[in-house]
Design a protein around this motif. Structure first.
Motif, PDB file in Angstrom:
ATOM      1  N   ARG A   1     -19.123  19.556 -25.232  1.00  0.00           N
ATOM      2  CA  ARG A   1     -20.527  19.184 -25.036  1.00  0.00           C
ATOM      3  C   ARG A   1     -20.733  17.674 -25.004  1.00  0.00           C
ATOM      4  O   ARG A   1     -21.641  17.182 -24.322  1.00  0.00           O
ATOM      5  N   ARG A   2     -19.907  16.937 -25.750  1.00  0.00           N
ATOM      6  CA  ARG A   2     -20.198  15.527 -26.025  1.00  0.00           C
ATOM      7  C   ARG A   2     -20.301  14.672 -24.774  1.00  0.00           C
ATOM      8  O   ARG A   2     -21.180  13.836 -24.668  1.00  0.00           O
ATOM      9  N   GLY A   3     -19.421  14.839 -23.828  1.00  0.00           N
ATOM     10  CA  GLY A   3     -19.419  13.939 -22.685  1.00  0.00           C
ATOM     11  C   GLY A   3     -20.114  14.469 -21.449  1.00  0.00           C
ATOM     12  O   GLY A   3     -20.199  13.759 -20.440  1.00  0.00           O
TER      13      GLY A   3
ATOM     14  N   SER B   1      -8.365  13.704 -31.018  1.00  0.00           N
ATOM     15  CA  SER B   1      -9.372  14.193 -31.963  1.00  0.00           C
ATOM     16  C   SER B   1      -8.723  14.536 -33.299  1.00  0.00           C
ATOM     17  O   SER B   1      -7.495  14.555 -33.435  1.00  0.00           O
TER      18      SER B   1
ATOM     19  N   TYR C   1     -15.709  13.084 -16.365  1.00  0.00           N
ATOM     20  CA  TYR C   1     -15.819  13.924 -17.562  1.00  0.00           C
ATOM     21  C   TYR C   1     -14.461  14.524 -17.918  1.00  0.00           C
ATOM     22  O   TYR C   1     -14.072  14.544 -19.094  1.00  0.00           O
TER      23      TYR C   1
ATOM     24  N   ALA D   1     -17.671  21.204 -29.643  1.00  0.00           N
ATOM     25  CA  ALA D   1     -18.289  19.890 -29.839  1.00  0.00           C
ATOM     26  C   ALA D   1     -17.722  18.865 -28.865  1.00  0.00           C
ATOM     27  O   ALA D   1     -18.463  18.052 -28.293  1.00  0.00           O
ATOM     28  N   LEU D   2     -16.408  18.899 -28.650  1.00  0.00           N
ATOM     29  CA  LEU D   2     -15.787  17.986 -27.691  1.00  0.00           C
ATOM     30  C   LEU D   2     -16.312  18.227 -26.275  1.00  0.00           C
ATOM     31  O   LEU D   2     -16.627  17.280 -25.543  1.00  0.00           O
TER      32      LEU D   2
ATOM     33  N   CYS E   1     -17.523   7.689 -27.149  1.00  0.00           N
ATOM     34  CA  CYS E   1     -18.737   7.808 -26.327  1.00  0.00           C
ATOM     35  C   CYS E   1     -18.465   8.287 -24.914  1.00  0.00           C
ATOM     36  O   CYS E   1     -19.396   8.590 -24.164  1.00  0.00           O
TER      37      CYS E   1
END
Length: 434
Positions: free
Chosen positions: A268-270, A310, A299, A265-266, A399
């Motif tokens: 993919r997020r940025g 996190s 990134y 998840a981390l 974000c």
């Protein structure tokens, strides 16, 4: 299928599925199992038997049961819609595809060329349409491999998720097996109705981005016609999780799987926010591609910061390299990719390393880097000078936005000075920690 022999006698099959031999023989006599009537049963018959058991009731005839099974969404026609099969030569004559090419197509989609079902002829004939449009055989095979591999993974994930999150949990709660089977079928009916619209939606969305990417690469390729076919300029990023093996050995496979989902998840997020995309996951590592070195480094800064703060802090090694890569079947290959992987392996935990090809873009964008020394890298003849990101990172962990001083919002946590682009992101961060 793992654990199931290719061929079983009725007695062996009954022992495997824990059922009376008489029940197995009645299904065989009624044409519900062993459709080729050779007296032997296989892994497909296991799935058929489990399905019949979940569908059957005392008032239903064998014919009604088979008819109901054939109407099941997605799998009904494949499992129970048996019909005539043909040899490779017969299928070649009927479809108009030469035997060698047809055998290659069948191998890619996993049908096998020993017996070709007649019901597949219509789909196989789309190969002729593709060749008539001007696509060479290699190109058709390449896209077919992508479709086949992707859809296999989708189908496997669907099946396993229903089994793990519904079937196993209901059994563990003491729900009777026939009730579990009925509930699973009902859920699958509802989910299957979503498959086609969801696939079409995702295909449209990714087709649009592929079109944009192609336009970008066309601009970059102008004036450079000497590169190999399918080559593009790209910045490759490899992300490795430090000490993941130790985490697995200490906390167990299930905890490691949860951690990997968190890291996924981390990662993919940025990516999209920095004009990048996830190419593939390699065990506990990830490979990404970016349009520009600047986007890749922004990134990397975001990801390192996000991983530290996190809910489950992790330590990452990141390697960045830019250059010519060759695109093949949804993947990127070539020396640029290989070197990026080696650079990531050379990094320390919490460190981002890059090659000289990335440094000029970093300095032009005001990204602070410093030399990290010269390394001998496997597969490269000469020593490679590596550089590392330096200075404090100030990326919003929610974000991914780079935050300039003074930050609109900040938080001290576990000795880290965390900057946010807005009070809203700070509130989201705090809410996620509660």
């Amino acid at each position: 299928m793992a654990g199931v022999p290719e061929s079983l006698s009725p007695d062996e099959f009954a022992a495997l599925v824990v059922a009376p031999v008489s029940e197995i023989e009645s299904y065989m006599a009624g044409g519900l199992l062993d459709p080729d009537a050779d007296g032997r049963l296989d892994e497909l018959d296991v799935a058929r038997f489990q399905t019949f058991r979940s569908l059957a009731d005392a008032s239903m005839s064998m014919g009604d049961l088979l008819s109901r099974a054939r109407r099941l969404p997605m799998v009904g026609e494949e499992l129970f819609g048996w019909g005539p099969v043909r040899t490779l030569e017969e299928a070649s004559e009927s479809t108009g595809i030469d035997p060698e090419t047809l055998a290659g197509l069948l191998d890619i989609v996993g049908i096998g060329s020993e017996a070709v079902p007649e019901r597949d002829f219509e789909v196989l004939q789309t190969f002729n349409v593709a060749t008539e449009s001007g696509l060479p055989r290699d190109a058709i095979f390449e896209i077919l491999r992508v479709y086949a591999d992707s859809m296999r993974r989708v189908a496997e994930a669907e099946g396993r998720l229903v089994h793990v999150y519904l079937h196993e949990r209901m059994l563990a709660e003491g729900v009777p097996e026939d009730e579990v089977a009925a509930n699973v079928l009902a859920v699958q009916d509802e989910l299957n109705a979503l498959v086609d619209p969801l696939l079409q939606f995702l295909h449209r969305r990714y087709a649009m981005w592929a079109y944009v990417e192609d336009a970008f690469y066309h601009l970059a390729a102008k004036g450079n016609r000497t590169s190999p076919l399918g080559s593009v300029e790209s910045t490759i990023v490899f992300v490795d999780v430090a000490s993941f093996t130790e985490v697995t050995e200490t906390n167990g496979d299930e905890a490691a799987a949860r951690l990997l989902s968190h890291i996924d998840a981390l990662v993919r997020r940025g990516a999209a926010a920095n004009d990048g995309k996830l190419v593939k996951q390699l065990g506990d590592g990830f490979m990404l591609a970016f349009y520009t070195p600047t986007g890749a480094l922004q990134y990397a800064r975001y990801l390192q910061q996000a991983a530290k703060v996190s809910a489950e802090p992790v330590r990452l090694r990141i390697g960045v390299n830019t250059g010519i890569v060759i695109y093949r079947g949804g993947d990127y290959i070539g020396s640029t990719v290989n070197l990026a992987s080696r650079v990531a392996a050379a990094a320390m935990p919490d460190q981002t390393l890059m090659t000289e090809s990335v440094v000029q873009a970093a300095q032009a964008a005001g990204i602070s880097v410093e030399q990290a020394g010269v390394r001998l890298v496997r597969g490269v003849d000469k020593p490679v000078t590596l550089y590392k990101l330096s200075g404090a990172t100030h990326d919003d962990p929610v974000c991914g936005t780079s935050v300039a001083e003074p930050p609109p919002a900040r938080l001290q946590r576990n000795g880290d000075d965390i900057w946010f682009c807005s009070e809203a992101c700070l509130r989201r961060f705090l809410a996620a920690k509660q």
